[in-house]
Motif scaffolding. Structure first.
Motif, PDB file in Angstrom:
ATOM      1  N   SER A 262       0.855  -1.180   0.000  1.00 26.81           N
ATOM      2  CA  SER A 262       0.000   0.000   0.000  1.00 26.81           C
ATOM      3  C   SER A 262       0.890   1.227   0.000  1.00 26.81           C
ATOM      4  O   SER A 262       1.906   1.274   0.703  1.00 26.81           O
ATOM      5  N   ALA A 263       0.526   2.227  -0.805  1.00 20.95           N
ATOM      6  CA  ALA A 263       1.342   3.435  -0.898  1.00 20.95           C
ATOM      7  C   ALA A 263       0.499   4.582  -1.432  1.00 20.95           C
ATOM      8  O   ALA A 263      -0.548   4.361  -2.055  1.00 20.95           O
ATOM      9  N   ARG A 264       0.962   5.789  -1.191  1.00 23.01           N
ATOM     10  CA  ARG A 264       0.293   6.955  -1.766  1.00 23.01           C
ATOM     11  C   ARG A 264       0.809   7.255  -3.170  1.00 23.01           C
ATOM     12  O   ARG A 264       0.090   7.792  -4.003  1.00 23.01           O
ATOM     13  N   LYS A 265       2.068   6.892  -3.423  1.00 24.27           N
ATOM     14  CA  LYS A 265       2.684   7.161  -4.714  1.00 24.27           C
ATOM     15  C   LYS A 265       3.457   5.934  -5.160  1.00 24.27           C
ATOM     16  O   LYS A 265       4.231   5.366  -4.377  1.00 24.27           O
ATOM     17  N   VAL A 266       3.251   5.534  -6.410  1.00 24.60           N
ATOM     18  CA  VAL A 266       3.897   4.348  -6.967  1.00 24.60           C
ATOM     19  C   VAL A 266       4.591   4.728  -8.267  1.00 24.60           C
ATOM     20  O   VAL A 266       3.966   5.303  -9.169  1.00 24.60           O
ATOM     21  N   GLU A 267       5.886   4.430  -8.336  1.00 25.33           N
ATOM     22  CA  GLU A 267       6.635   4.618  -9.576  1.00 25.33           C
ATOM     23  C   GLU A 267       6.986   3.228 -10.101  1.00 25.33           C
ATOM     24  O   GLU A 267       7.506   2.392  -9.362  1.00 25.33           O
ATOM     25  N   LEU A 268       6.695   3.016 -11.378  1.00 29.37           N
ATOM     26  CA  LEU A 268       6.794   1.674 -11.944  1.00 29.37           C
ATOM     27  C   LEU A 268       7.540   1.731 -13.272  1.00 29.37           C
ATOM     28  O   LEU A 268       7.195   2.517 -14.158  1.00 29.37           O
ATOM     29  N   ALA A 269       8.575   0.900 -13.406  1.00 25.48           N
ATOM     30  CA  ALA A 269       9.364   0.877 -14.635  1.00 25.48           C
ATOM     31  C   ALA A 269       9.669  -0.563 -15.023  1.00 25.48           C
ATOM     32  O   ALA A 269       9.938  -1.410 -14.165  1.00 25.48           O
ATOM     33  N   ALA A 270       9.591  -0.843 -16.321  1.00 29.64           N
ATOM     34  CA  ALA A 270       9.956  -2.147 -16.877  1.00 29.64           C
ATOM     35  C   ALA A 270      10.051  -1.983 -18.381  1.00 29.64           C
ATOM     36  O   ALA A 270       9.386  -1.125 -18.974  1.00 29.64           O
ATOM     37  N   GLU A 271      10.858  -2.824 -19.009  1.00 27.08           N
ATOM     38  CA  GLU A 271      11.001  -2.778 -20.457  1.00 27.08           C
ATOM     39  C   GLU A 271       9.899  -3.605 -21.121  1.00 27.08           C
ATOM     40  O   GLU A 271       9.545  -4.684 -20.661  1.00 27.08           O
ATOM     41  N   GLY A 272       9.361  -3.059 -22.205  1.00 30.12           N
ATOM     42  CA  GLY A 272       8.439  -3.830 -23.034  1.00 30.12           C
ATOM     43  C   GLY A 272       7.046  -4.011 -22.481  1.00 30.12           C
ATOM     44  O   GLY A 272       6.316  -4.915 -22.916  1.00 30.12           O
ATOM     45  N   ILE A 273       6.618  -3.169 -21.532  1.00 22.61           N
ATOM     46  CA  ILE A 273       5.279  -3.274 -20.947  1.00 22.61           C
ATOM     47  C   ILE A 273       4.497  -1.987 -21.236  1.00 22.61           C
ATOM     48  O   ILE A 273       4.968  -0.894 -20.966  1.00 22.61           O
ATOM     49  N   VAL A 274       3.306  -2.152 -21.786  1.00 26.71           N
ATOM     50  CA  VAL A 274       2.384  -1.029 -21.986  1.00 26.71           C
ATOM     51  C   VAL A 274       1.299  -1.122 -20.918  1.00 26.71           C
ATOM     52  O   VAL A 274       0.646  -2.153 -20.777  1.00 26.71           O
ATOM     53  N   GLY A 275       1.111  -0.060 -20.144  1.00 26.01           N
ATOM     54  CA  GLY A 275       0.129  -0.075 -19.074  1.00 26.01           C
ATOM     55  C   GLY A 275      -1.289   0.145 -19.583  1.00 26.01           C
ATOM     56  O   GLY A 275      -1.515   0.926 -20.509  1.00 26.01           O
ATOM     57  N   TYR A 276      -2.239  -0.570 -18.966  1.00 27.78           N
ATOM     58  CA  TYR A 276      -3.665  -0.417 -19.268  1.00 27.78           C
ATOM     59  C   TYR A 276      -4.380  -0.037 -17.980  1.00 27.78           C
ATOM     60  O   TYR A 276      -4.272  -0.739 -16.973  1.00 27.78           O
ATOM     61  N   ALA A 277      -5.115   1.077 -18.010  1.00 29.05           N
ATOM     62  CA  ALA A 277      -5.851   1.526 -16.826  1.00 29.05           C
ATOM     63  C   ALA A 277      -7.342   1.554 -17.137  1.00 29.05           C
ATOM     64  O   ALA A 277      -7.749   2.061 -18.186  1.00 29.05           O
ATOM     65  N   ASP A 278      -8.157   1.003 -16.244  1.00 26.57           N
ATOM     66  CA  ASP A 278      -9.601   0.863 -16.484  1.00 26.57           C
ATOM     67  C   ASP A 278      -9.857   0.138 -17.802  1.00 26.57           C
ATOM     68  O   ASP A 278     -10.851   0.385 -18.487  1.00 26.57           O
ATOM     69  N   GLY A 279      -8.938  -0.741 -18.181  1.00 27.57           N
ATOM     70  CA  GLY A 279      -9.068  -1.497 -19.416  1.00 27.57           C
ATOM     71  C   GLY A 279      -8.640  -0.749 -20.664  1.00 27.57           C
ATOM     72  O   GLY A 279      -8.702  -1.298 -21.769  1.00 27.57           O
ATOM     73  N   GLU A 280      -8.177   0.494 -20.506  1.00 30.37           N
ATOM     74  CA  GLU A 280      -7.811   1.322 -21.650  1.00 30.37           C
ATOM     75  C   GLU A 280      -6.300   1.420 -21.784  1.00 30.37           C
ATOM     76  O   GLU A 280      -5.587   1.565 -20.790  1.00 30.37           O
ATOM     77  N   ARG A 281      -5.823   1.370 -23.019  1.00 34.17           N
ATOM     78  CA  ARG A 281      -4.386   1.480 -23.283  1.00 34.17           C
ATOM     79  C   ARG A 281      -3.906   2.883 -22.929  1.00 34.17           C
ATOM     80  O   ARG A 281      -4.446   3.878 -23.417  1.00 34.17           O
ATOM     81  N   ILE A 282      -2.883   2.969 -22.085  1.00 32.20           N
ATOM     82  CA  ILE A 282      -2.409   4.270 -21.623  1.00 32.20           C
ATOM     83  C   ILE A 282      -1.051   4.624 -22.237  1.00 32.20           C
ATOM     84  O   ILE A 282      -0.959   5.513 -23.072  1.00 32.20           O
ATOM     85  N   ALA A 283      -0.001   3.925 -21.823  1.00 35.03           N
ATOM     86  CA  ALA A 283       1.337   4.292 -22.276  1.00 35.03           C
ATOM     87  C   ALA A 283       2.324   3.215 -21.838  1.00 35.03           C
ATOM     88  O   ALA A 283       2.073   2.479 -20.884  1.00 35.03           O
ATOM     89  N   PRO A 284       3.470   3.142 -22.517  1.00 37.34           N
ATOM     90  CA  PRO A 284       4.530   2.244 -22.052  1.00 37.34           C
ATOM     91  C   PRO A 284       5.070   2.710 -20.700  1.00 37.34           C
ATOM     92  O   PRO A 284       5.047   3.899 -20.385  1.00 37.34           O
ATOM     93  N   LEU A 285       5.524   1.756 -19.902  1.00 40.04           N
ATOM     94  CA  LEU A 285       6.232   2.100 -18.680  1.00 40.04           C
ATOM     95  C   LEU A 285       7.544   2.762 -19.055  1.00 40.04           C
ATOM     96  O   LEU A 285       8.076   2.478 -20.126  1.00 40.04           O
ATOM     97  N   PRO A 286       8.103   3.683 -18.256  1.00 42.93           N
ATOM     98  CA  PRO A 286       7.756   3.955 -16.856  1.00 42.93           C
ATOM     99  C   PRO A 286       6.556   4.887 -16.705  1.00 42.93           C
ATOM    100  O   PRO A 286       6.287   5.735 -17.570  1.00 42.93           O
ATOM    101  N   VAL A 287       5.875   4.742 -15.562  1.00 43.43           N
ATOM    102  CA  VAL A 287       4.784   5.639 -15.187  1.00 43.43           C
ATOM    103  C   VAL A 287       4.874   5.911 -13.693  1.00 43.43           C
ATOM    104  O   VAL A 287       5.461   5.139 -12.936  1.00 43.43           O
ATOM    105  N   THR A 288       4.272   7.020 -13.300  1.00 40.95           N
ATOM    106  CA  THR A 288       4.130   7.361 -11.883  1.00 40.95           C
ATOM    107  C   THR A 288       2.647   7.491 -11.579  1.00 40.95           C
ATOM    108  O   THR A 288       1.919   8.150 -12.333  1.00 40.95           O
ATOM    109  N   VAL A 289       2.201   6.852 -10.509  1.00 39.75           N
ATOM    110  CA  VAL A 289       0.791   6.888 -10.134  1.00 39.75           C
ATOM    111  C   VAL A 289       0.683   7.449  -8.714  1.00 39.75           C
ATOM    112  O   VAL A 289       1.356   6.972  -7.803  1.00 39.75           O
ATOM    113  N   GLU A 290      -0.183   8.445  -8.537  1.00 38.66           N
ATOM    114  CA  GLU A 290      -0.415   9.045  -7.229  1.00 38.66           C
ATOM    115  C   GLU A 290      -1.901   8.996  -6.897  1.00 38.66           C
ATOM    116  O   GLU A 290      -2.740   9.220  -7.767  1.00 38.66           O
ATOM    117  N   CYS A 291      -2.216   8.704  -5.660  1.00 33.24           N
ATOM    118  CA  CYS A 291      -3.592   8.759  -5.211  1.00 33.24           C
ATOM    119  C   CYS A 291      -3.939  10.211  -4.885  1.00 33.24           C
ATOM    120  O   CYS A 291      -3.208  10.882  -4.154  1.00 33.24           O
TER     121      CYS A 291
END
Length: 302
Positions: A262-291
């Motif tokens: 559990s965290a308030r802020k999550v930074e996520l990085a990996a090669e070759g991964i495209v993130g999907y949020a709410d089932g929608e294509r967003i962007a390749p990693l890295p991404v930063t997510v904040e509540c």
């Protein structure tokens, strides 16, 4: 909060593969019975729907009611996040995970809750949203789950496939990616503390479920000001197939290969991964997510 502007209504006629086409006229009639002006938004594509939501909010809409699933709601969130304009959801999609997390039940019950809130002058509750920033600096909001592992890889393959049509192609994509299953190297930073680890699945959740009821982060709470994170360590194809059904009950978190955080802020990085949020294509990693606590108002009682 009093509703001072018209009720904008965004509908996806193809939501739920067309099973709920008859819902929209019923919704419009019910909303008009409140005596407030009702303005259906014209949109034939996701891009037009997004533009229509922004225009409605900028033009003084008193509330936005969405008739559709997670994808349609996701578009509305981009315009509503951080504003005083409340959201009402009439779930009518294949997956309605965020509607459930936000407290809207079946279509008829959700519409009653919206009508009751309007009758009380626009009574509302507030919940958290997740704000995602891409490596290129673009900002996206989501209410449910960011998929950033095997689930996202399956979505990416399924979206590239032109045959077969319909949801069957995602079943085929699962089979293909299971055969290619391998762990990826991730850098995960939780509130400033970084860990390097291999994983086959990483999910970051504001709401706890995705994919039509898969409770990937069963303890996630849209009012606690935090994000939940699930990480699945390297496992075999057989183990993944065995564990997957447990996600619907949320009991997979007790498996020794699954770690939760559990965290308030999550930074996520990996090669070759495209993130999907709410089932929608967003962007390749890295991404930063904040509540962002209280970022969304809901057209229902607290």
């Amino acid at each position: 909060m009093k509703i001072n502007g018209p009720l904008a209504v965004l509908a996806n006629p193809g939501a739920g593969r067309g099973r709920h086409r008859g819902v929209l006229p019923f919704v419009l009639a019910h909303l008009r019975d409140t005596g407030l002006p009702v303005e259906p938004l014209e949109a034939r594509t996701p891009q037009e729907a997004l533009a229509a939501c922004h225009a409605a909010v900028a033009g003084g809409a008193g509330a936005l009611v969405v008739v559709g699933g997670d994808g349609t709601v996701h578009l509305a969130l981009q315009a509503l996040a951080g504003t005083d304009v409340p959201l009402g959801i009439v779930p009518a999609g294949t997956g309605n995970d965020f509607a459930v997390a936000a407290g809207f039940g079946a279509p008829a019950a959700a519409l009653r809750a919206i009508g009751a809130a309007l009758a009380r002058g626009g009574d509302h509750a507030t919940i958290d949203l997740a704000r995602l920033t891409t490596g290129a600096g673009a900002t996206h909001w989501f209410g449910g789950v960011l998929a950033a592992g095997f689930d996202a890889i399956v979505n990416e393959r399924g979206n590239r496939m032109r045959w077969p049509r319909g949801p069957v192609r995602y079943d085929l994509a699962i089979m293909v990616e299971l055969a290619r299953l391998r762990a990826r190297s991730y850098r995960i930073t939780l509130d400033g503390v970084t860990q390097e680890r291999d994983a086959v699945l990483v999910a970051v959740a504001n709401g706890g479920s995705y994919g039509g009821g898969m409770r990937i982060c069963p303890d996630a709470d849209v009012t606690d000001g935090r994000l939940d994170v699930a990480v699945v360590r390297p496992i075999s194809r057989r183990t993944l197939v065995k564990v997957k059904p447990q996600i619907y009950a949320g009991t997979h978190v007790h498996h020794p290969a699954v770690d939760t955080f559990s965290a308030r802020k999550v930074e996520l990085a990996a090669e070759g991964i495209v993130g999907y949020a709410d089932g929608e294509r967003i962007a390749p990693l890295p991404v930063t997510v904040e509540c962002v606590p209280g970022a969304l108002r809901l057209l229902r009682g607290a």
